[in-house]
Design a protein around this motif. Structure first.
Motif, PDB file in Angstrom:
ATOM      1  N   GLY A 152       0.811  -1.207   0.000  1.00 58.75           N
ATOM      2  CA  GLY A 152       0.000   0.000   0.000  1.00 58.75           C
ATOM      3  C   GLY A 152       0.843   1.254   0.000  1.00 58.75           C
ATOM      4  N   HIS A 153       1.897   1.253   0.807  1.00 58.32           N
ATOM      5  CA  HIS A 153       2.788   2.418   0.866  1.00 58.32           C
ATOM      6  C   HIS A 153       3.563   2.577  -0.437  1.00 58.32           C
ATOM      7  N   ALA A 193      -4.138   4.502  -5.398  1.00 55.71           N
ATOM      8  CA  ALA A 193      -4.692   4.921  -4.112  1.00 55.71           C
ATOM      9  C   ALA A 193      -5.378   3.780  -3.369  1.00 55.71           C
ATOM     10  N   LYS A 194      -5.787   2.729  -4.062  1.00 57.63           N
ATOM     11  CA  LYS A 194      -6.573   1.674  -3.431  1.00 57.63           C
ATOM     12  C   LYS A 194      -6.108   0.310  -3.926  1.00 57.63           C
ATOM     13  N   THR A 246      -0.240  -8.953  -4.562  1.00 58.73           N
ATOM     14  CA  THR A 246       0.321  -7.642  -4.901  1.00 58.73           C
ATOM     15  C   THR A 246       0.503  -7.484  -6.406  1.00 58.73           C
ATOM     16  N   HIS A 247       0.742  -8.574  -7.101  1.00 57.13           N
ATOM     17  CA  HIS A 247       0.782  -8.564  -8.563  1.00 57.13           C
ATOM     18  C   HIS A 247      -0.587  -8.158  -9.117  1.00 57.13           C
ATOM     19  N   ASP A 248      -1.633  -8.812  -8.613  1.00 57.21           N
ATOM     20  CA  ASP A 248      -2.976  -8.545  -9.134  1.00 57.21           C
ATOM     21  C   ASP A 248      -3.500  -7.181  -8.707  1.00 57.21           C
ATOM     22  N   ALA A 290       9.503  -7.631  -5.606  1.00 50.02           N
ATOM     23  CA  ALA A 290      10.290  -6.763  -4.722  1.00 50.02           C
ATOM     24  C   ALA A 290       9.640  -6.675  -3.343  1.00 50.02           C
ATOM     25  N   ILE A 291       8.316  -6.566  -3.310  1.00 49.20           N
ATOM     26  CA  ILE A 291       7.600  -6.518  -2.033  1.00 49.20           C
ATOM     27  C   ILE A 291       7.730  -7.854  -1.300  1.00 49.20           C
TER      28      ILE A 291
END
Length: 310
Positions: A51-52, A60-61, A125-127, A189-190
């Motif tokens: 999110g950051h 934003a979302k 996080t990919h999606d 990366a995340i």
């Protein structure tokens, strides 16, 4: 919009493609895993990191958890799930993500919780980036047709802006591959950051080690070839083949593209690409490329001559 709303109100056609698996919404899946003793903190911390990080690119979302379904408890003997399971991922018409639990799928909770949580974090996080990419739809004979996704375009007759890469291509000139590679580079990366934060290391077995490196973006040049020799079941062998194919066709080509057109500035080019994909506006990216490679670089790199054929 009415047609899209109707499609998005019923996700059963997506799950019907996997009749052997039981799919549950992501919040319910996490609760069930936690009730069985799995600590899901790693995934939740990774989502906060995403999110950051994504807000810096203009997203934003994140993809709502309720729009994600996780498959497990499969009735198919030997079923093996994860990021490279067939026919899973984000579906733009339904605005939903279909994900399978990494590892043996006949179980309710993962056999290797750490690996499964890393895989889930990478997939989610990919999606999120696919969910956050700008899309444009038009009505054609009463049916919604997508004509824009991120910075990629398609005419209503089906002609794509970019041609498919040749099978032997080392780099890419296809916007679909560029955007897919950019999304996965971020997700990995995340996932790598989360793994390092919790002090995780790769499992000792070859299959576990390769999937860990895949999820965290640390595969070596030799690893895609090694994946073909990993001992395992038929489904595990297919999974490793899919992992190897995706690494060669998407991630390696995207890496070579950045090396080719942004040497020494790979990170900046990648960030500009992501921002353009999310906003749907390639103007600033095009100007940046023009400054380095001459006018008309974006169209010159990506647009196939057949795009405007009658």
């Amino acid at each position: 919009m009415a047609a899209l709303a109707a499609i998005r109100s019923d996700a059963t056609p997506l799950m019907a493609k996997h009749p052997a698996h039981v799919f549950r919404p992501l919040p319910e899946t996490l609760s069930r895993w936690e009730a069985s003793g799995v600590d899901t903190t790693l995934f939740r911390v990774g989502v906060a990191l995403a999110g950051h990080r994504y807000s810096g690119h203009g997203l934003a979302k994140l993809l709502p958890f309720e729009r994600v379904v996780i498959g497990s408890e499969s009735s198919r003997p030997g079923a093996f799930g994860g990021f490279h399971h067939p026919d899973q991922g984000y579906r733009h018409f339904q605005m939903m993500s279909v994900i399978t639990m990494y590892g043996p799928m006949e179980r309710r909770s993962p056999e290797d919780p750490a690996s499964a949580l890393l895989d889930l974090l990478r997939a989610y996080t990919h999606d999120c980036l696919h969910y956050g990419s700008r899309r444009r739809y038009v009505e054609v004979a009463g049916v919604p047709v997508r004509t824009q996704y991120g910075i990629n375009y398609r005419r209503t007759g089906g002609q794509s802006y970019s041609a498919a890469d040749r099978q032997e291509s080392r780099s890419t000139r296809n916007l679909g591959i560029v955007m897919e590679g950019a999304c996965d580079k971020e997700a990995r990366a995340i996932t790598r950051q989360a793994a390092e934060h919790f002090g995780l290391t790769e499992p000792p077995d070859v299959l576990g080690a390769l999937t860990y490196r895949d999820a965290t973006g640390t595969l070596t040049a030799e690893d895609p070839d090694r994946s073909a020799t990993v001992p395992g079941s038929e489904e595990q062998t297919r999974y490793m083949a899919a992992l190897s194919g995706y690494e060669r066709a998407v991630n390696r080509r995207y890496t070579h593209f950045l090396d080719e057109f942004a040497p020494g500035e790979e990170s900046e080019c990648h960030a500009r690409l992501l921002s353009a994909v999310i906003s749907g506006d390639a103007t600033a990216l095009g100007t940046w490329l023009d400054d380095r490679h001459g006018p008309g670089s974006f169209a010159g790199l990506f647009r196939t001559p057949e795009y405007f054929d009658a």
